[in-house]
Design a protein around this motif. Sequence first.
Motif, PDB file in Angstrom:
ATOM      1  N   VAL A  63      33.432  35.621  44.507  1.00  0.00           N
ATOM      2  CA  VAL A  63      33.775  35.587  43.083  1.00  0.00           C
ATOM      3  C   VAL A  63      34.091  34.188  42.579  1.00  0.00           C
ATOM      4  O   VAL A  63      34.341  33.999  41.384  1.00  0.00           O
ATOM      5  CB  VAL A  63      34.971  36.518  42.778  1.00  0.00           C
ATOM      6  CG1 VAL A  63      34.700  37.927  43.290  1.00  0.00           C
ATOM      7  CG2 VAL A  63      36.270  35.971  43.333  1.00  0.00           C
ATOM      8  N   LEU A  85      29.420  39.294  35.684  1.00  0.00           N
ATOM      9  CA  LEU A  85      29.611  40.410  36.604  1.00  0.00           C
ATOM     10  C   LEU A  85      28.291  40.879  37.208  1.00  0.00           C
ATOM     11  O   LEU A  85      27.239  40.822  36.551  1.00  0.00           O
ATOM     12  CB  LEU A  85      30.315  41.565  35.884  1.00  0.00           C
ATOM     13  CG  LEU A  85      31.818  41.346  35.700  1.00  0.00           C
ATOM     14  CD1 LEU A  85      32.379  42.248  34.602  1.00  0.00           C
ATOM     15  CD2 LEU A  85      32.550  41.591  37.018  1.00  0.00           C
ATOM     16  N   ASP A  89      30.102  43.941  42.149  1.00  0.00           N
ATOM     17  CA  ASP A  89      31.524  43.838  41.770  1.00  0.00           C
ATOM     18  C   ASP A  89      32.114  45.209  41.458  1.00  0.00           C
ATOM     19  O   ASP A  89      33.324  45.328  41.234  1.00  0.00           O
ATOM     20  CB  ASP A  89      31.691  42.933  40.548  1.00  0.00           C
ATOM     21  CG  ASP A  89      31.315  41.488  40.835  1.00  0.00           C
ATOM     22  OD1 ASP A  89      30.662  40.869  39.969  1.00  0.00           O
ATOM     23  OD2 ASP A  89      31.667  40.985  41.917  1.00  0.00           O
TER      24      ASP A  89
END
Length: 117
Positions: A63, A85, A89
Amino acid sequence: QVQLVESGGGLVQAGGSLRLSCAASGSTRSFYAMAWYRQAPGKQRELVAAEIIGGTISYADSVKGRFTISRDNVKNTVTLQMNSLKPEDTAVYYCAAKRSFMNYDYWGQGTQVTVSA
């Protein structure tokens, strides 16, 4: 007893953004660290981001550059801004806090984040 309550999860398309918020029932100043974890179906819970008192921040490699954790000791909240995103995720995201370097003592109930392709 400390309570952590998450909000902000939902369904978003790949490439979109979400902002998760975690409100603590007491002062966040008393916490040594606050963090966000996530757990995808069939997988172990993993650390996403953590902020240690003094400002040290760490992120999971997956991330870095996309997620940002921040603590507000006035509002007693910790947020996770999630950008760009990806479907991977998708998970239940949990807020956690601890008063020492030991294991996290307090956990929220979790909020679902679903990223569609």
